[in-house]
Design a protein around this motif. Structure first.
Motif, PDB file in Angstrom:
ATOM      1  N   GLU A 121      34.609  -7.472   9.776  1.00 45.92           N
ATOM      2  CA  GLU A 121      33.405  -7.954  10.384  1.00 45.92           C
ATOM      3  C   GLU A 121      32.313  -7.662   8.908  1.00 45.92           C
ATOM      4  O   GLU A 121      32.535  -6.807   8.438  1.00 45.92           O
ATOM      5  CB  GLU A 121      32.935  -6.632  11.009  1.00 45.92           C
ATOM      6  N   ILE A 122      31.408  -8.794   8.848  1.00 48.07           N
ATOM      7  CA  ILE A 122      30.687  -8.567   7.469  1.00 48.07           C
ATOM      8  C   ILE A 122      29.315  -9.007   7.587  1.00 48.07           C
ATOM      9  O   ILE A 122      29.334  -9.928   8.245  1.00 48.07           O
ATOM     10  CB  ILE A 122      32.001  -9.715   6.573  1.00 48.07           C
ATOM     11  N   TYR A 123      28.701  -7.256   7.522  1.00 43.74           N
ATOM     12  CA  TYR A 123      27.252  -7.453   7.315  1.00 43.74           C
ATOM     13  C   TYR A 123      26.251  -8.341   5.721  1.00 43.74           C
ATOM     14  O   TYR A 123      27.101  -7.453   5.622  1.00 43.74           O
ATOM     15  CB  TYR A 123      27.205  -6.374   8.305  1.00 43.74           C
ATOM     16  N   ILE A 124      25.722  -8.919   5.563  1.00 42.07           N
ATOM     17  CA  ILE A 124      24.679  -9.117   5.440  1.00 42.07           C
ATOM     18  C   ILE A 124      23.537  -8.628   4.812  1.00 42.07           C
ATOM     19  O   ILE A 124      23.065  -9.370   6.826  1.00 42.07           O
ATOM     20  CB  ILE A 124      25.045 -10.533   4.855  1.00 42.07           C
ATOM     21  N   ASN A 125      23.143  -7.906   4.560  1.00 42.18           N
ATOM     22  CA  ASN A 125      21.124  -7.462   4.489  1.00 42.18           C
ATOM     23  C   ASN A 125      20.714  -8.296   2.301  1.00 42.18           C
ATOM     24  O   ASN A 125      20.811  -7.319   2.011  1.00 42.18           O
ATOM     25  CB  ASN A 125      20.845  -6.677   4.501  1.00 42.18           C
ATOM     26  N   ILE A 126      19.594  -9.223   3.152  1.00 40.81           N
ATOM     27  CA  ILE A 126      19.884  -9.166   1.876  1.00 40.81           C
ATOM     28  C   ILE A 126      17.900  -9.361   1.437  1.00 40.81           C
ATOM     29  O   ILE A 126      16.867  -9.863   2.563  1.00 40.81           O
ATOM     30  CB  ILE A 126      19.662 -10.900   1.225  1.00 40.81           C
ATOM     31  N   GLN A 127      17.430  -8.339   0.567  1.00 43.81           N
ATOM     32  CA  GLN A 127      15.718  -8.366   1.002  1.00 43.81           C
ATOM     33  C   GLN A 127      15.557  -9.257  -0.300  1.00 43.81           C
ATOM     34  O   GLN A 127      16.238  -9.795  -0.939  1.00 43.81           O
ATOM     35  CB  GLN A 127      16.082  -7.054   0.013  1.00 43.81           C
ATOM     36  N   ASN A 128      14.053  -9.622   0.021  1.00 45.19           N
ATOM     37  CA  ASN A 128      13.344 -11.176  -0.575  1.00 45.19           C
ATOM     38  C   ASN A 128      13.855 -12.503  -0.355  1.00 45.19           C
ATOM     39  O   ASN A 128      13.855 -12.755  -1.925  1.00 45.19           O
ATOM     40  CB  ASN A 128      13.274  -9.943  -2.246  1.00 45.19           C
ATOM     41  N   ILE A 129      14.397 -12.383   0.095  1.00 43.51           N
ATOM     42  CA  ILE A 129      15.286 -13.692   0.217  1.00 43.51           C
ATOM     43  C   ILE A 129      14.419 -15.083   0.222  1.00 43.51           C
ATOM     44  O   ILE A 129      13.452 -14.552   1.087  1.00 43.51           O
ATOM     45  CB  ILE A 129      16.087 -13.795   1.456  1.00 43.51           C
ATOM     46  N   PRO A 130      14.296 -15.962  -0.457  1.00 45.24           N
ATOM     47  CA  PRO A 130      13.239 -16.909  -0.714  1.00 45.24           C
ATOM     48  C   PRO A 130      12.926 -17.659   0.776  1.00 45.24           C
ATOM     49  O   PRO A 130      11.551 -18.482   0.625  1.00 45.24           O
ATOM     50  CB  PRO A 130      13.290 -17.305  -1.992  1.00 45.24           C
ATOM     51  N   GLN A 131      13.860 -18.161   1.074  1.00 48.39           N
ATOM     52  CA  GLN A 131      13.688 -19.547   2.188  1.00 48.39           C
ATOM     53  C   GLN A 131      15.320 -19.327   2.784  1.00 48.39           C
ATOM     54  O   GLN A 131      16.311 -18.152   2.865  1.00 48.39           O
ATOM     55  CB  GLN A 131      14.201 -21.107   1.520  1.00 48.39           C
ATOM     56  N   TRP A 157      17.305  -9.976  -3.983  1.00 44.65           N
ATOM     57  CA  TRP A 157      17.759 -11.727  -4.327  1.00 44.65           C
ATOM     58  C   TRP A 157      17.098 -11.295  -5.898  1.00 44.65           C
ATOM     59  O   TRP A 157      17.935 -12.276  -6.132  1.00 44.65           O
ATOM     60  CB  TRP A 157      16.726 -11.729  -3.514  1.00 44.65           C
ATOM     61  N   ASN A 158      16.231 -10.573  -5.778  1.00 42.62           N
ATOM     62  CA  ASN A 158      15.328 -10.366  -6.901  1.00 42.62           C
ATOM     63  C   ASN A 158      16.214 -10.066  -8.165  1.00 42.62           C
ATOM     64  O   ASN A 158      16.020  -9.940  -9.721  1.00 42.62           O
ATOM     65  CB  ASN A 158      13.460 -10.601  -6.964  1.00 42.62           C
TER      66      ASN A 158
END
Length: 213
Positions: free
Chosen positions: A20-30, A98-99
């Motif tokens: 299981e792979i869980y992804i959390n990306i802050q400030n993703i632009p789109q 993201w930044n």
């Protein structure tokens, strides 16, 4: 510039485990698609699955079967940036801003070691690139000789770094990854053979390692 080197490693279905792979990306632009990709030794990389990650929460996940002796990546389709990993844990959590994407965190111990290795290796590449640019400047022959010596020194230290990593990492997958990069740098088998033999001696039960030997 953020460099990523990819080594193709073979995969065997009988060794696949539930992951299981869980992804959390802050400030993703789109909102965008994220592809789960397996590197293949026999041909092009294979897209195993895709998910949608929404701008609103930046979260998504994969649940699938993966080979613990292979290398994988998550590719963000908006601009092609990726995260390279291996599945040494049944549950893997990946968090990033993201930044500041190269500073992502990952719960897989081997994958985190890989992240740190890539960061260090990329620093060495950037230093070599800088020296190569300097050497294009107009300067005296004596100064150019000094720059050339510095460049050769950095090139040798880069190779030595890959050898040390391959010799010391506890992960056969990562050792093979470093070996693959080194093979792109060094064509002399008198240099490569001792590294390959040490790797084979360290992982005598690993089929992928023994195949390289």
């Amino acid at each position: 510039m953020f460099f990523v080197f990819l080594l193709s490693l073979s995969s065997c279905k009988q060794h696949q485990i539930s992951t299981e792979i869980y992804i959390n990306i802050q400030n993703i632009p789109q909102t965008q698609m994220v592809s789960l990709i397996r590197k293949s030794a026999d041909g092009p990389a294979i897209v195993l699955d895709t998910v949608l990650i929404k701008k609103e929460d930046g979260e998504s996940s994969f649940k699938t079967l993966l080979d613990p002796n292979a290398m994988y990546s998550l590719r963000f389709e908006s601009d092609g940036r990726s995260i390279l990993f291996t599945n040494d844990e049944p549950v893997i959590r990946i968090t990033a801003d993201w930044n500041a994407f190269p500073e992502y965190s990952i719960s897989s111990p081997a994958s985190n070691t890989l992240r740190l290795m890539l960061a260090e290796f990329n620093k060495r590449l950037q230093k070599i690139d800088s020296l190569q640019l300097i050497m294009k400047q107009n300067a005296s022959d004596s100064l150019k000789q000094i720059w050339k010596a510095d460049l050769l020194k950095e090139e040798q230290e880069k190779q030595d770094y890959l050898k040390r990593f391959s010799d010391t990492t506890q992960s056969a997958v990562l050792a093979l990854y470093a070996l693959g990069i080194l093979q792109q740098e060094v064509e002399d088998m008198e240099i490569m053979e001792p590294v390959i033999n040490r790797l084979a001696n360290r992982f005598p039960e690993n089929k992928e390692v023994q195949t390289v030997k």
